[in-house]
Design an enzyme around this catalytic site. Structure first.
Site, PDB file in Angstrom:
ATOM      1  N   ARG A  41       1.170  -1.227  -0.051  1.00 48.76           N
ATOM      2  CA  ARG A  41       0.171   0.310  -0.420  1.00 48.76           C
ATOM      3  C   ARG A  41       0.724   1.339  -0.179  1.00 48.76           C
ATOM      4  O   ARG A  41       2.758   1.156  -0.063  1.00 48.76           O
ATOM      5  CB  ARG A  41      -1.021   0.263   1.419  1.00 48.76           C
ATOM      6  N   GLY A  42       0.182   2.841  -0.132  1.00 49.28           N
ATOM      7  CA  GLY A  42       0.835   3.866  -0.447  1.00 49.28           C
ATOM      8  C   GLY A  42       0.938   3.739  -1.927  1.00 49.28           C
ATOM      9  O   GLY A  42       1.247   2.610  -3.004  1.00 49.28           O
ATOM     10  N   ALA A  43       0.837   5.454  -2.247  1.00 47.48           N
ATOM     11  CA  ALA A  43       0.094   5.565  -3.624  1.00 47.48           C
ATOM     12  C   ALA A  43       1.282   5.271  -4.550  1.00 47.48           C
ATOM     13  O   ALA A  43       1.765   4.654  -5.661  1.00 47.48           O
ATOM     14  CB  ALA A  43       0.161   7.303  -3.366  1.00 47.48           C
ATOM     15  N   ARG A  58      -7.382   0.036  -6.633  1.00 46.85           N
ATOM     16  CA  ARG A  58      -7.692   0.691  -6.038  1.00 46.85           C
ATOM     17  C   ARG A  58      -8.499   2.278  -6.507  1.00 46.85           C
ATOM     18  O   ARG A  58      -6.974   2.044  -7.032  1.00 46.85           O
ATOM     19  CB  ARG A  58      -7.100   1.060  -4.916  1.00 46.85           C
ATOM     20  N   GLN A  83      -1.295   2.340   9.589  1.00 48.84           N
ATOM     21  CA  GLN A  83      -0.268   2.342   8.837  1.00 48.84           C
ATOM     22  C   GLN A  83       0.628   3.292   9.917  1.00 48.84           C
ATOM     23  O   GLN A  83       2.381   3.249   9.959  1.00 48.84           O
ATOM     24  CB  GLN A  83      -0.497   3.253   7.915  1.00 48.84           C
ATOM     25  N   ASP A  89      -2.284  10.933  -1.935  1.00 48.72           N
ATOM     26  CA  ASP A  89      -2.630   9.572  -2.662  1.00 48.72           C
ATOM     27  C   ASP A  89      -3.234  10.497  -4.212  1.00 48.72           C
ATOM     28  O   ASP A  89      -2.819   9.916  -5.116  1.00 48.72           O
ATOM     29  CB  ASP A  89      -3.894   9.199  -2.380  1.00 48.72           C
ATOM     30  N   ASN A 103      -5.597  12.106   0.627  1.00 43.47           N
ATOM     31  CA  ASN A 103      -4.487  11.755   1.452  1.00 43.47           C
ATOM     32  C   ASN A 103      -5.318  10.588   2.256  1.00 43.47           C
ATOM     33  O   ASN A 103      -6.800  11.174   2.486  1.00 43.47           O
ATOM     34  CB  ASN A 103      -3.619  12.268   2.354  1.00 43.47           C
ATOM     35  N   LYS A 104      -4.966  10.121   3.195  1.00 42.81           N
ATOM     36  CA  LYS A 104      -5.559   9.292   4.567  1.00 42.81           C
ATOM     37  C   LYS A 104      -6.580   9.986   5.230  1.00 42.81           C
ATOM     38  O   LYS A 104      -6.049  11.186   6.061  1.00 42.81           O
ATOM     39  CB  LYS A 104      -4.489   8.656   5.238  1.00 42.81           C
TER      40      LYS A 104
HETATM   41  C1  LIG Z   1       3.214   8.323  -0.173  1.00 46.19           C
HETATM   42  S1  LIG Z   1       1.692   7.940  -0.269  1.00 46.19           S
HETATM   43  C2  LIG Z   1       1.072   7.444   1.074  1.00 46.19           C
HETATM   44  C3  LIG Z   1      -0.494   7.658   1.134  1.00 46.19           C
HETATM   45  O1  LIG Z   1      -0.745   6.210   0.571  1.00 46.19           O
HETATM   46  C4  LIG Z   1      -1.793   5.952   2.297  1.00 46.19           C
HETATM   47  O2  LIG Z   1      -2.982   4.669   1.829  1.00 46.19           O
HETATM   48  P1  LIG Z   1      -2.634   3.365   1.363  1.00 46.19           P
HETATM   49  O3  LIG Z   1      -1.751   3.005   3.230  1.00 46.19           O
HETATM   50  O4  LIG Z   1      -4.137   3.548   2.415  1.00 46.19           O
HETATM   51  O5  LIG Z   1      -2.131   3.158   0.050  1.00 46.19           O
HETATM   52  C5  LIG Z   1      -1.829   7.117   2.823  1.00 46.19           C
HETATM   53  O6  LIG Z   1      -2.133   8.142   2.540  1.00 46.19           O
HETATM   54  C6  LIG Z   1      -0.190   7.712   2.766  1.00 46.19           C
HETATM   55  O7  LIG Z   1      -0.402   9.318   2.878  1.00 46.19           O
END
Ligand SMILES: CSC[C@H]1O[C@H](OP(=O)(O)O)[C@H](O)[C@@H]1O
Length: 337
Positions: free
Chosen positions: A51-53, A88, A187, A228, A238-239
């Protein structure tokens, strides 16, 4: 002590498998999964194994490359791309990476794999540049608040928001980090705390909702988060929970920085209200580590992201430069470069 750089998505050229660090298992277990089909990579993106953009963009790129290396024809590769791009909806890096890989379909497996490697390498280089440009913004000995995980685990390596943290520490600024736990996937508590502790960077976990009080007491110097998707007017997805931090930061006159590679900027989306917000299953909200924490039959919500209006963003730190308001103009200027 800084250890071997953390890179959560790798490609094993000898065995033609995508290797991903299972982020559902951290911090208790470090388990690497080996994926050999686009379906397996798409599933790993969907269930937040990776996960993570930027990291999901890299994973999707290798998901197409592994199919090509294992003999998939053009039709199969296009089907793989279609499957992965819908894994996603919010992080634009996923669609950006799949679109970039799509332009290589039909040119042979080696060209396709080379493009996936380029996406991976470019992202880590962008993170290091973001760190170098963002570090000077962090006050000396600051307590920096971050939300979710925008670290090496969310990227090809080094991180965006945590890239700024790492670069500040490497530049000799003895900062420390407050990490919001970031329910329900945690996270912050599980991933940001793990990767900063692993690097010997001081980190303290907060439950979601504590930050306002610490800001009121003057214990937080600034906020640095990832993104994101950044819309053409500078609105930032973002989250979930990020918007609340931006409002609190503004109320307490604290800088609120967004760190993201240019692959997160989406000039095709005019403003934040056009960004698709992923709604995830609410099982993740009503259970904790597999244990039910809410009464059966009581509904829950789980929008996985929110949108912070550009007006609340102090600066957007990209590898192309540090952008300031008005973001529609500064984003357009950098896009033209
Ligand atoms: C460096 S982008 C990380 C970004 O992605 C996370 O979402 P997820 O854990 O659901 O993929 C979160 O929004 C972070 O800031």
């Amino acid at each position: 002590m800084t250890r071997e750089p953390l890179r959560p998505v790798l490609y094993d050229d000898a065995r033609d498998v995508v290797r991903v660090l299972d982020q559902k298992r951290l911090p208790v277990d470090e388990v690497w999964l080996e994926l050999s089909t686009a379906e397996q990579v798409a599933a790993a993106i969907k269930d937040l194994t990776v996960r993570g953009a930027p990291a999901i963009g890299v994973a999707a790129a290798y998901g197409i490359a592994v199919e090509a290396r294992r003999g998939a024809d053009v039709a199969r590769l296009r089907a793989a791309a279609e499957l992965l791009v819908h894994a996603r909806p919010t992080a634009v890096n996923l669609a950006w990476a799949v679109r970039r890989m799509g332009r290589r379909i039909g040119l042979g497996a080696e060209v396709i794999l080379a493009e996936a490697h380029a996406i991976r390498d470019e992202d880590e280089a962008a993170c290091r540049r973001i760190g170098a440009l963002g570090a000077p913004l962090i006050p000396p000995r600051a307590h920096v608040l971050t939300h979710c995980n925008a670290g090496a685990l969310a990227t090809a390596g080094y991180g965006t928001a945590l890239g700024v943290v790492r670069a500040a520490v490497e530049a000799g600024n003895p900062i420390s980090v407050f990490a919001d736990e970031t329910r329900p996937f945690l996270q912050g508590a599980r991933l940001t705390a793990w990767e900063l502790h692993r690097d010997g960077i001081p980190v303290t976990i907060l439950t979601d909702g504590m930050a306002g009080w610490l800001m009121q007491r003057g214990e937080i110097a600034c906020v640095v988060v990832g993104a994101d998707r950044i819309a053409a007017n500078g609105d930032v997805a973002n989250k979930i929970g990020t918007y609340a931090l931006a409002v609190l930061a503004r109320h307490h006159h604290l800088p609120f920085y967004v760190a993201a590679p240019w692959s997160t900027v989406d000039l095709g989306t005019p403003a934040g209200d056009a960004i698709p917000i992923e709604e995830r299953g609410t099982e993740e909200v009503v259970t904790l580590a597999g244990q039910r924490i809410a009464p059966v039959g009581v509904p829950a919500r789980y929008p996985a992201f929110d949108v912070t209006p550009a007006a609340l963003v102090s600066a957007i730190i990209t590898e192309r430069g540090v952008l300031r308001a008005p973001y529609d103009a500064s984003l357009r200027t950098l896009a033209a470069e």
